[in-house]
Design a protein around this motif. Structure first.
Motif, mmCIF file in Angstrom:
data_model
loop_
_atom_site.group_PDB
_atom_site.id
_atom_site.type_symbol
_atom_site.label_atom_id
_atom_site.label_comp_id
_atom_site.label_asym_id
_atom_site.label_seq_id
_atom_site.Cartn_x
_atom_site.Cartn_y
_atom_site.Cartn_z
ATOM 1 N N ILE A 1 0.627 -1.373 0.076
ATOM 2 C CA ILE A 1 -0.068 0.104 -0.095
ATOM 3 C C ILE A 1 0.997 1.223 -0.102
ATOM 4 O O ILE A 1 1.902 1.159 0.451
ATOM 5 C CB ILE A 1 -0.863 0.099 1.194
ATOM 6 N N GLY A 2 0.490 2.372 -0.493
ATOM 7 C CA GLY A 2 0.930 3.584 -0.313
ATOM 8 C C GLY A 2 0.253 4.474 -1.134
ATOM 9 O O GLY A 2 -0.674 4.205 -1.914
ATOM 10 N N ASP A 3 0.417 6.052 -0.784
ATOM 11 C CA ASP A 3 -0.422 7.127 -1.372
ATOM 12 C C ASP A 3 0.016 7.109 -2.898
ATOM 13 O O ASP A 3 1.018 6.591 -3.328
ATOM 14 C CB ASP A 3 0.091 8.236 -0.759
ATOM 15 N N ASN A 4 -0.659 7.799 -3.738
ATOM 16 C CA ASN A 4 -0.306 8.150 -5.379
ATOM 17 C C ASN A 4 1.056 8.889 -5.185
ATOM 18 O O ASN A 4 1.324 9.693 -4.593
ATOM 19 C CB ASN A 4 -1.499 8.860 -5.763
ATOM 20 N N GLY A 5 1.901 8.041 -6.019
ATOM 21 C CA GLY A 5 3.321 8.977 -6.131
ATOM 22 C C GLY A 5 4.151 8.267 -5.266
ATOM 23 O O GLY A 5 5.277 8.764 -5.194
ATOM 24 N N ALA A 6 3.857 7.337 -4.347
ATOM 25 C CA ALA A 6 4.564 6.827 -3.390
ATOM 26 C C ALA A 6 5.859 5.926 -4.156
ATOM 27 O O ALA A 6 6.925 5.575 -3.440
ATOM 28 C CB ALA A 6 3.971 6.117 -2.261
ATOM 29 N N GLY A 7 5.703 5.355 -5.097
ATOM 30 C CA GLY A 7 6.410 4.558 -6.011
ATOM 31 C C GLY A 7 6.194 3.339 -5.927
ATOM 32 O O GLY A 7 6.810 2.293 -6.461
ATOM 33 N N LYS A 8 4.931 2.768 -5.509
ATOM 34 C CA LYS A 8 4.712 1.216 -5.275
ATOM 35 C C LYS A 8 4.456 0.691 -6.882
ATOM 36 O O LYS A 8 4.822 -0.539 -6.960
ATOM 37 C CB LYS A 8 3.505 1.117 -4.344
#
Length: 261
Positions: free
Chosen positions: A38-45
């Motif tokens: 999981i991660g915010d948009n733009g986190a690079g996941k």
């Protein structure tokens, strides 16, 4: 102590001009688990997952499978190592039937002259094996001759998942598998993920749906600012705490920061 990870990344870096998408990212998938990312948009996941699936070649860092260093230059390389990915757009051919979609790109040919010279497909065998794969994962469809375009969204997702499970020998990666699905169909996909795990295949689940993450994941990889921020167990952290870790409002423990237990 956990054994050797099935799939591991160390210090992955990927830059697009002046933008650093992943910045020294680590990753660890263990045998027999569902690991949510999981991660915010733009986190690079997304870039991280593409690197694991061979769709992106990192600028730096290492990938390991079962303790052996590997290098993926394409998705074909990753598939050759037993990694199958179900992307959000599914990559199914709606006009073809279910069996043809399960074997899409891996079509079976008839034995002997008919297959080697005339290159005729072995339709009966593909239908038989497709039906067996669907049955193994509990996907209920009337006939494998049915065109995929006649299926519901959840059923189409099921066909894509069955295809991945049929050929993925070591890792299944699922990118937002319940996006745009209703409650009933999402539940079917969650059951499919459990079935895959119960067969011994580890699953990487990329999802924004936190209730689904907490329902099915054994561990949660929290990605933030291009790297792994923490790995937590849903049984030990609340949903609100995991969201806070994802946004940076809460600091992980040293153990979580190092990759958890």
């Amino acid at each position: 102590m956990p054994g050797t990870p099935v799939l591991q990344a160390r210090g992955l870096v990927k830059r697009y001009g002046s933008v650093t998408a992943i910045d020294g990212a680590d990753f660890e998938l263990r045998a027999g688990e569902v690991l949510a990312v999981i991660g915010d948009n733009g986190a690079g996941k997304s870039t991280l997952i593409k690197a694991l699936a061979g769709a992106v070649v990192p600028d730096a860092g290492e990938l390991w499978m079962d303790g052996e260093l590997v290098r993926f230059h394409s998705t074909r390389d990753a598939r050759a190592h037993g990694i199958e990915t179900v992307y959000q757009d599914l990559a199914v051919a709606p006009a073809l039937d279910i069996a043809s979609n399960v074997f899409l790109g891996r079509e079976l040919r008839r034995p002997g002259f008919m297959g080697t010279v005339l290159r005729r497909l072995d339709g009966p065998r593909m239908r038989t094996e497709s039906a067996a794969h669907l049955s193994d994962l509990g996907v209920r469809i009337k006939s494998v001759r049915q065109p995929v375009e006649t299926l519901s969204g959840g059923q189409r997702q099921g066909v894509a998942v069955v295809r991945a499970a049929a050929f993925g020998k070591r890792v299944i990666i699922m990118d937002e598998p319940t996006a745009a699905l209703g409650v009933r169909e999402s539940g079917m996909v969650i059951d499919l993920i459990r079935s895959i795990r119960d067969r011994g295949l580890p699953v990487v689940l990329i999802s924004h749906d936190m209730p689904h993450v907490f329902e099915v994941a054994d561990r949660v990889h929290v990605h933030r600012l291009g790297r792994r921020a923490a790995v937590v167990r849903p049984a030990e952290r609340s949903m609100a705490e995991v969201v806070a870790l994802m946004t940076g409002a809460l600091e992980p423990t040293d153990e979580e920061r190092a990759g958890g237990r």
